[in-house]
Scaffold this active site. Structure first.
Site, PDB file in Angstrom:
ATOM      1  CG  ASP A  79      -0.095  -0.022   8.230  1.00  0.00           C
ATOM      2  OD1 ASP A  79      -0.573   0.973   9.081  1.00  0.00           O
ATOM      3  OD2 ASP A  79       1.436   0.067   7.809  1.00  0.00           O
ATOM      4  CE  LYS A 126       0.841   1.401   4.387  1.00  0.00           C
ATOM      5  NZ  LYS A 126       1.885   2.381   4.655  1.00  0.00           N
TER       6      LYS A 126
END
Length: 277
Positions: free
Chosen positions: A136, A8
């Site tokens: 995350d 990401k």
């Protein structure tokens, strides 16, 4: 069963305030990209054991028990009788780069175990488990663009569509410790909303308002990161930024770009910004 945990990027990263628990509240857009590891699991005889085999980028100074996939298996084993598994993890996402590779591995392993072992966990239940491993991790369960807040584990959908763009990701062979990066930053609350900015402004207008709070101090400590960002702008990026607490930098382009040709000395990935699964 095999899957390909993706990385990401952070589009903007604001460090708002330090929390009583020692963590920081942040505001950031998380966006999935196509740089992937490979993860495969095959059942073995018996139950309750996991055998991890690593390949690709070396994971220095860690034992198997430190790996988030192994930690997740142990955590789930406290409640469920899991089959013994032989797991292969091939690492290509750089470590200490701000790309969330380890978190993605754990979240994708969670989804894999949910399917393989018929755990019948809901999305929220899977998020609850992986949130115990890292902030995350929650994002990668649904793997869609979100605005993240608090430690990064509280996420809400954000209307950001970059599918008509291309990305170049560059890792300048430099691991940045997250605690070290936070030690250099002075938190501060903002009046404007990052969500409103990225939803209402064109990508080409993000340069001024969509910033990563880690950049200023880390650029001073590690000029090579700044140099990568500047080169991406010079070769045509409409927006460029460091992701996470570094050290990877990305550029968003209107056309295809060959990051490996532009940065032959570094690890790179380039491609379209298509939805991940």
């Amino acid at each position: 069963m095999i899957c390909f945990p993706n990385a990401k990027i952070n589009i903007g990263l604001r460090i708002l305030e330090k929390r009583p628990d020692g963590y920081h509240n942040i505001e950031s857009v998380f966006y999935p990209v196509g740089w992937c590891d490979a993860l495969e699991a095959i059942p073995m005889e018996g139950s309750g054991n996991i055998e991890l085999h690593l390949s690709g980028i070396p994971v220095p100074g860690r034992t198997d028990e430190d790996n988030l996939c192994v930690k997740l298996y142990r955590l789930l084993s406290e409640k469920y009788k899991l089959p013994s598994l032989k797991v292969w993890l091939h690492k290509t996402i750089p470590i200490g780069a701000g790309l969330g590779g380890g978190s993605s591995d754990a979240a994708h392993f969670m989804k894999m175990l949910n399917s393989m072992c018929t755990l019948n966990l809901s999305v929220d239940e899977m998020k609850k488990y992986v949130s115990q491993l890292g902030s995350d991790c929650v994002f990668f369960i649904e793997n869609k663009p979100v605005i993240a807040s608090q430690r990064g584990e509280v996420t809400k959908p954000v209307n950001v569509d970059l599918t008509r763009y291309y990305i170049a990701l560059v890792y300048p062979e430099l691991q940045v410790s997250t605690p070290f990066a936070y030690s250099l930053v002075k938190p501060g609350l903002r009046e404007d909303s990052l969500k409103n900015i990225v939803e209402k402004k064109e990508v080409s207008d993000w340069k001024t308002d969509v910033t990563n709070d880690f950049e200023e101090s880390l650029f001073e400590k590690f000029p090579v990161i700044y140099e990568v960002k500047e080169k991406l702008y010079k070769v045509g990026a409409v927006y460029s930024a460091m992701t996470g607490s570094g050290s990877a930098v990305y550029g968003i382009f209107n056309k295809k770009v060959d990051a490996a040709r532009l940065f032959p000395a570094y690890k790179t990935w380039s491609g379209g910004l298509k939805p991940q699964v």
